[in-house]
Write an enzyme that holds these catalytic residues in place. Structure first.
Site, mmCIF file in Angstrom:
data_model
loop_
_atom_site.group_PDB
_atom_site.id
_atom_site.type_symbol
_atom_site.label_atom_id
_atom_site.label_comp_id
_atom_site.label_asym_id
_atom_site.label_seq_id
_atom_site.Cartn_x
_atom_site.Cartn_y
_atom_site.Cartn_z
ATOM 1 N N ASN A 9 6.884 -4.439 -1.729
ATOM 2 C CA ASN A 9 6.497 -4.381 -0.399
ATOM 3 C C ASN A 9 7.037 -4.575 0.293
ATOM 4 O O ASN A 9 7.577 -6.039 0.473
ATOM 5 C CB ASN A 9 5.607 -5.565 -1.247
ATOM 6 C CG ASN A 9 4.193 -5.708 0.628
ATOM 7 O OD1 ASN A 9 4.242 -4.674 2.176
ATOM 8 N ND2 ASN A 9 3.780 -6.623 0.514
ATOM 9 N N TRP A 10 7.501 -3.502 1.402
ATOM 10 C CA TRP A 10 8.547 -3.908 2.855
ATOM 11 C C TRP A 10 7.789 -4.762 3.912
ATOM 12 O O TRP A 10 8.003 -4.952 5.017
ATOM 13 C CB TRP A 10 8.562 -2.684 2.986
ATOM 14 C CG TRP A 10 10.578 -1.928 2.559
ATOM 15 C CD1 TRP A 10 10.249 -2.613 0.954
ATOM 16 C CD2 TRP A 10 10.276 -0.892 2.765
ATOM 17 N NE1 TRP A 10 11.483 -1.621 0.492
ATOM 18 C CE2 TRP A 10 11.790 -0.064 0.658
ATOM 19 C CE3 TRP A 10 10.570 0.231 3.588
ATOM 20 C CZ2 TRP A 10 11.861 0.884 1.069
ATOM 21 C CZ3 TRP A 10 11.562 1.659 3.025
ATOM 22 C CH2 TRP A 10 12.406 1.411 1.614
ATOM 23 N N LYS A 11 6.322 -4.414 3.783
ATOM 24 C CA LYS A 11 5.557 -6.003 4.597
ATOM 25 C C LYS A 11 5.434 -4.852 6.273
ATOM 26 O O LYS A 11 5.883 -3.498 5.932
ATOM 27 C CB LYS A 11 6.199 -7.115 5.095
ATOM 28 C CG LYS A 11 5.375 -7.450 3.359
ATOM 29 C CD LYS A 11 5.569 -8.640 3.677
ATOM 30 C CE LYS A 11 5.613 -9.596 2.107
ATOM 31 N NZ LYS A 11 4.842 -10.865 2.005
ATOM 32 N N HIS A 95 -4.040 -7.669 -0.549
ATOM 33 C CA HIS A 95 -3.106 -8.381 -0.555
ATOM 34 C C HIS A 95 -3.482 -9.006 0.003
ATOM 35 O O HIS A 95 -3.840 -9.351 1.062
ATOM 36 C CB HIS A 95 -1.433 -7.750 0.317
ATOM 37 C CG HIS A 95 -0.018 -8.556 -0.040
ATOM 38 N ND1 HIS A 95 -0.205 -9.732 0.670
ATOM 39 C CD2 HIS A 95 0.851 -8.623 -0.356
ATOM 40 C CE1 HIS A 95 1.327 -9.684 0.815
ATOM 41 N NE2 HIS A 95 1.534 -9.325 -0.042
ATOM 42 N N GLU A 97 -2.559 -11.297 2.953
ATOM 43 C CA GLU A 97 -1.775 -11.236 4.224
ATOM 44 C C GLU A 97 -2.370 -10.789 4.961
ATOM 45 O O GLU A 97 -3.528 -11.371 6.077
ATOM 46 C CB GLU A 97 -0.652 -10.330 4.371
ATOM 47 C CG GLU A 97 0.470 -11.707 4.294
ATOM 48 C CD GLU A 97 1.956 -11.202 3.924
ATOM 49 O OE1 GLU A 97 1.802 -9.705 4.058
ATOM 50 O OE2 GLU A 97 2.254 -11.957 3.331
ATOM 51 N N GLU A 167 -0.327 -12.972 -7.439
ATOM 52 C CA GLU A 167 0.542 -13.182 -6.429
ATOM 53 C C GLU A 167 0.366 -14.370 -5.542
ATOM 54 O O GLU A 167 -0.658 -14.642 -4.547
ATOM 55 C CB GLU A 167 0.626 -12.004 -5.199
ATOM 56 C CG GLU A 167 1.534 -11.251 -5.093
ATOM 57 C CD GLU A 167 2.167 -10.319 -4.137
ATOM 58 O OE1 GLU A 167 3.259 -10.470 -4.284
ATOM 59 O OE2 GLU A 167 1.424 -9.952 -3.001
ATOM 60 N N GLY A 173 6.927 -15.697 0.844
ATOM 61 C CA GLY A 173 7.549 -15.548 1.553
ATOM 62 C C GLY A 173 8.017 -17.220 2.346
ATOM 63 O O GLY A 173 8.425 -17.709 3.134
ATOM 64 N N SER A 212 8.130 -14.787 -3.982
ATOM 65 C CA SER A 212 9.183 -15.335 -4.019
ATOM 66 C C SER A 212 10.751 -14.897 -4.877
ATOM 67 O O SER A 212 11.298 -15.651 -5.336
ATOM 68 C CB SER A 212 9.647 -16.679 -3.035
ATOM 69 O OG SER A 212 8.857 -17.143 -2.131
ATOM 70 N N GLY A 233 8.764 -8.548 -1.754
ATOM 71 C CA GLY A 233 8.592 -8.983 -0.639
ATOM 72 C C GLY A 233 9.896 -9.009 -0.010
ATOM 73 O O GLY A 233 10.625 -7.639 0.155
HETATM 74 P P1 13P Z 1 7.810 -12.425 -0.973
HETATM 75 O O1 13P Z 1 8.707 -12.094 -1.672
HETATM 76 O O2 13P Z 1 8.571 -12.297 0.796
HETATM 77 O O3 13P Z 1 7.337 -14.220 -0.878
HETATM 78 O O4 13P Z 1 6.209 -11.241 -0.784
HETATM 79 C C1 13P Z 1 5.623 -11.757 -2.007
HETATM 80 C C2 13P Z 1 4.830 -10.510 -1.488
HETATM 81 O O5 13P Z 1 4.119 -10.894 -0.724
HETATM 82 C C3 13P Z 1 4.190 -8.875 -2.320
HETATM 83 O O6 13P Z 1 3.835 -7.878 -2.114
#
Ligand code: 13P
Length: 251
Positions: A9-11, A95, A97, A167, A173, A212, A233
């Site tokens: 997930n490149w966000k 997600h 977020e 998650e 993150g 993470s 992520g």
């Molecule tokens: P991180 O791997 O940066 O913690 O993010 C996880 C995530 O939210 C994937 O959707």
């Protein structure tokens, strides 16, 4: 045997130039044959990534979608049929977020899930508890409720054509990965919840872990019986690191 999946997930990251570099890096990775690999670029870069990865066994997904399958007057949104037309094959739904920072509620998450399947996309339903909920001992209850909302509204069978991503919000993150045992406990509970309705389905559905994940922690996580891969992520923005995580799922 469930086929593992590793998804990046490149966000909200990337420019045309950095995305081109990442595509190049990914094309140099030796990807394991037995693993489904996918990346989720920003909507803006989906076409670039679809074209750039053409011929490679890496699927492309969207990070979000409209609640609608069909095109229409809905400024700023992207219909699931448009994502399908852009050759996306998956979409992230719910997600954390989006749930916590953008106020996306259960009803919206459910409608997006349904729209995705209507358009032939594989929804990846994200569930997970906050740190406060974990500390209050509510983890399993919170995750079960997030899953129930979709299962009750659409029927448990919809998970035959979906992936579930556990998650924990506190692990996203933050560099704090859930321990393999912590993650396994929740994955097993999710599978158990589905098994109560349909044991056959529960045995087949892929439940991937996110929060993470790094190359160094991936193999141990993916070695747990109910962890079928990862949703990555930050580490997915580095092609070598992401490639190593994908290979960990194949070993
Ligand atoms: P991180 O791997 O940066 O913690 O993010 C996880 C995530 O939210 C994937 O959707």
């Amino acid at each position: 045997m469930r086929r593992p999946m590793v998804a990046g997930n490149w966000k909200m990251h990337g420019t045309r130039a950095s995305v081109a570099e990442l595509i190049n890096g990914l094309s140099e990775q030796v990807m394991p044959a037995g693993v489904d690999v996918a990346v989720f670029p920003s909507c803006l870069h989906i076409s670039q990534v679809v074209d750039g990865l053409a011929g490679l066994a890496i699927a492309v997904g969207a990070q979000d979608c409209a609640t609608e399958a069909q095109q229409g007057a809905l400024t700023g949104e992207v219909a699931t049929s448009q994502l399908h037309d852009a050759r996306c094959s998956l979409v992230l739904v719910g997600h954390s977020e989006r749930r916590s920072l953008l106020g996306e509620g259960d009803e919206v998450v459910t409608r997006k899930f349904a729209a995705a399947q209507f358009s032939g996309l594989l929804p990846v339903l994200c569930v997970g508890e906050t740190l406060a909920q974990r500390e209050a001992g509510q983890t399993l209850e919170v995750v079960a409720a997030q899953l129930s909302v979709v299962a009750d509204a659409l029927g448990v069978e919809v998970f035959a054509a979906a992936v579930i991503a556990y998650e924990p919000v506190w692990a996203i993150g933050t560099g704090l990965t859930a321990s393999p045992e912590q993650a396994q406990e929740v994955h097993a509970a999710i599978r158990g919840q589905l098994a109560a309705k349909s044991p056959e389905l529960a045995g087949k559905v892929r439940i991937i872990y996110g929060g993470s994940v790094k190359a160094a922690s991936a193999a141990e996580l993916f070695g747990m019986p109910d962890i079928d891969g990862g949703l990555v992520g930050g580490a997915s923005l580095n092609a070598d690191e992401f490639g190593a995580i994908c290979r960990a799922a194949g070993s």
